[in-house]
Design a protein around this motif. Structure first.
Motif, mmCIF file in Angstrom:
data_model
loop_
_atom_site.group_PDB
_atom_site.id
_atom_site.type_symbol
_atom_site.label_atom_id
_atom_site.label_comp_id
_atom_site.label_asym_id
_atom_site.label_seq_id
_atom_site.Cartn_x
_atom_site.Cartn_y
_atom_site.Cartn_z
ATOM 1 N N ARG A 94 0.755 -1.202 -0.170
ATOM 2 C CA ARG A 94 -0.281 -0.302 -0.071
ATOM 3 C C ARG A 94 1.037 0.824 -0.236
ATOM 4 O O ARG A 94 0.852 2.248 -0.443
ATOM 5 N N ALA A 95 1.863 1.587 0.832
ATOM 6 C CA ALA A 95 3.089 2.133 0.927
ATOM 7 C C ALA A 95 3.668 2.498 -0.692
ATOM 8 O O ALA A 95 3.667 4.003 -1.169
ATOM 9 N N GLN A 96 3.716 1.640 -1.424
ATOM 10 C CA GLN A 96 4.405 1.843 -3.057
ATOM 11 C C GLN A 96 3.413 2.309 -3.831
ATOM 12 O O GLN A 96 3.692 3.336 -4.487
ATOM 13 N N ALA A 97 1.979 1.714 -3.620
ATOM 14 C CA ALA A 97 0.626 2.194 -4.765
ATOM 15 C C ALA A 97 0.760 3.688 -4.317
ATOM 16 O O ALA A 97 0.280 4.213 -4.656
ATOM 17 N N MET A 98 1.081 3.938 -3.032
ATOM 18 C CA MET A 98 0.664 5.076 -2.192
ATOM 19 C C MET A 98 1.294 5.861 -3.377
ATOM 20 O O MET A 98 1.189 7.218 -3.565
ATOM 21 N N GLU A 99 2.745 5.695 -3.210
ATOM 22 C CA GLU A 99 3.883 6.452 -3.813
ATOM 23 C C GLU A 99 3.159 6.785 -5.185
ATOM 24 O O GLU A 99 3.872 7.790 -6.068
ATOM 25 N N ALA A 100 2.802 5.631 -6.299
ATOM 26 C CA ALA A 100 2.075 6.358 -6.992
ATOM 27 C C ALA A 100 1.296 6.721 -7.175
ATOM 28 O O ALA A 100 1.204 7.552 -8.274
ATOM 29 N N PHE A 101 0.097 6.750 -6.024
ATOM 30 C CA PHE A 101 -0.797 7.589 -6.217
ATOM 31 C C PHE A 101 -0.879 9.159 -6.114
ATOM 32 O O PHE A 101 -1.007 10.146 -7.126
ATOM 33 N N THR A 102 0.859 9.680 -5.248
ATOM 34 C CA THR A 102 0.954 10.853 -5.020
ATOM 35 C C THR A 102 2.135 11.268 -5.932
ATOM 36 O O THR A 102 1.796 12.540 -6.665
ATOM 37 N N ALA A 103 3.076 10.716 -7.083
ATOM 38 C CA ALA A 103 3.976 10.714 -8.084
ATOM 39 C C ALA A 103 3.028 11.283 -9.499
ATOM 40 O O ALA A 103 3.229 12.493 -9.460
ATOM 41 N N THR A 104 2.185 10.948 -9.673
ATOM 42 C CA THR A 104 0.969 10.816 -9.730
ATOM 43 C C THR A 104 0.196 12.128 -10.247
ATOM 44 O O THR A 104 -0.535 12.585 -11.106
ATOM 45 N N ASP A 105 -0.091 12.672 -9.291
ATOM 46 C CA ASP A 105 -0.844 13.911 -9.044
ATOM 47 C C ASP A 105 -1.029 14.704 -9.527
ATOM 48 O O ASP A 105 -2.058 14.968 -9.951
ATOM 49 N N GLY A 106 0.628 15.270 -9.838
ATOM 50 C CA GLY A 106 0.333 16.963 -10.896
ATOM 51 C C GLY A 106 0.184 15.819 -12.899
ATOM 52 O O GLY A 106 -0.753 17.235 -12.869
ATOM 53 N N LEU A 107 0.314 14.701 -12.814
ATOM 54 C CA LEU A 107 -0.141 15.053 -14.009
ATOM 55 C C LEU A 107 -1.329 14.956 -14.929
ATOM 56 O O LEU A 107 -2.118 14.445 -15.378
ATOM 57 N N ARG A 108 -1.843 14.050 -13.483
ATOM 58 C CA ARG A 108 -3.370 13.771 -12.658
ATOM 59 C C ARG A 108 -4.503 14.886 -13.059
ATOM 60 O O ARG A 108 -5.367 15.278 -13.754
ATOM 61 N N HIS A 109 -3.836 15.943 -12.513
ATOM 62 C CA HIS A 109 -4.664 17.171 -12.813
ATOM 63 C C HIS A 109 -4.803 18.293 -14.130
ATOM 64 O O HIS A 109 -4.920 18.537 -14.381
ATOM 65 N N GLU A 110 -2.888 18.070 -14.385
ATOM 66 C CA GLU A 110 -2.739 18.713 -16.019
ATOM 67 C C GLU A 110 -3.805 17.871 -16.438
ATOM 68 O O GLU A 110 -4.164 18.914 -17.836
ATOM 69 N N MET A 111 -3.585 16.622 -16.176
ATOM 70 C CA MET A 111 -4.649 15.308 -17.329
ATOM 71 C C MET A 111 -6.421 16.303 -17.255
ATOM 72 O O MET A 111 -7.047 16.373 -18.546
ATOM 73 N N ALA A 112 -6.925 16.389 -15.973
ATOM 74 C CA ALA A 112 -8.124 17.187 -15.929
ATOM 75 C C ALA A 112 -7.877 18.450 -16.644
ATOM 76 O O ALA A 112 -9.340 19.166 -16.966
ATOM 77 N N VAL A 113 -6.771 19.783 -16.752
ATOM 78 C CA VAL A 113 -6.855 20.948 -17.191
ATOM 79 C C VAL A 113 -7.200 20.891 -18.788
ATOM 80 O O VAL A 113 -7.950 21.679 -19.279
ATOM 81 N N TRP A 114 -6.706 19.462 -19.371
ATOM 82 C CA TRP A 114 -6.215 19.232 -20.046
ATOM 83 C C TRP A 114 -8.450 19.611 -20.920
ATOM 84 O O TRP A 114 -9.204 19.661 -22.071
ATOM 85 N N ALA A 115 -8.860 18.180 -19.789
ATOM 86 C CA ALA A 115 -10.134 17.750 -20.462
ATOM 87 C C ALA A 115 -10.756 18.993 -20.360
ATOM 88 O O ALA A 115 -12.400 18.931 -20.866
ATOM 89 N N ALA A 116 -11.011 19.812 -19.078
ATOM 90 C CA ALA A 116 -11.426 20.732 -19.023
ATOM 91 C C ALA A 116 -11.478 21.668 -19.908
ATOM 92 O O ALA A 116 -12.615 22.597 -21.077
ATOM 93 N N ASN A 117 -10.166 22.503 -20.963
ATOM 94 C CA ASN A 117 -9.827 23.014 -21.465
ATOM 95 C C ASN A 117 -10.330 22.589 -23.401
ATOM 96 O O ASN A 117 -10.832 23.092 -23.935
ATOM 97 N N TYR A 118 -10.174 20.921 -23.775
ATOM 98 C CA TYR A 118 -10.389 20.603 -24.724
ATOM 99 C C TYR A 118 -11.313 19.854 -25.114
ATOM 100 O O TYR A 118 -11.588 19.205 -26.051
ATOM 101 N N LYS A 119 -12.457 19.376 -24.132
ATOM 102 C CA LYS A 119 -13.380 18.995 -23.936
ATOM 103 C C LYS A 119 -13.461 17.260 -24.190
ATOM 104 O O LYS A 119 -13.846 16.769 -24.715
#
Length: 164
Positions: free
Chosen positions: A46-71
């Motif tokens: 779980r700690a290792q999976a949480m590292e991946a979850f945390t490491a990709t937080d910025g990327l997931r945010h950028e993808m959300a911005v992309w989806a909002a901008n480009y629909k």
């Protein structure tokens, strides 16, 4: 003479632990360790999976911005290694995450995070986004896990924030 007898008697009366007592203690410690090991492995996973979850937080945010901008989710050009989203994905890495191996699937936004060390070595954590299609086109949920094909992270290792 009696004093010497008392001293000799006390020397012979000194007791330590017997071999059987020591073996019983070692056996009890072995049983406790055997019971604790699976729990520790789940905790480590779980700690290792949480590292991946945390490491990709910025990327997931950028993808959300992309989806909002480009629909829509990022296309093939955006998720390519030199694309805006793809370059961010390949820059990710960590102690347990394979450096440069995080990928984003074009037009679906599915993130794949492979592990190269630890309890989750050889497994892949998959994040699948859900797009709200009521005119806002925002990512409203990230589903963690993946298919049960043997190489994705098992449910028991997912962080509590990922479990349904």
């Amino acid at each position: 003479m009696i004093g010497l007898f008392v001293i000799l008697y006390k020397k012979n009366n000194i007791r330590g632990f017997t071999l059987i007592e020591l073996m019983v203690v070692i056996a009890i410690m072995g049983v406790l360790a055997a019971l604790a090991l699976p729990t520790y492995q789940i905790y480590s996973g779980r700690a290792q999976a949480m590292e991946a979850f945390t490491a990709t937080d910025g990327l997931r945010h950028e993808m959300a911005v992309w989806a909002a901008n480009y629909k829509a989710f990022p296309d093939a050009a955006a998720v390519a290694g030199v694309g805006y989203i793809g370059s961010q994905a390949t820059a990710l890495g960590g102690r347990y995450i394979t450096d440069g191996a995080v990928t984003v699937a074009a037009n679906t936004g599915v993130l794949s995070i492979p592990f190269d060390a630890g309890v989750l070595q050889g497994k892949t954590l998959i994040f699948t986004p859900t797009l709200n299609l009521n005119g806002h086109e925002q990512i409203i949920k990230w589903q963690c896990g993946g298919s049960n094909n043997g190489n994705t992270v098992e449910q028991k290792y997912l962080p509590s924030s990922c479990q349904d």
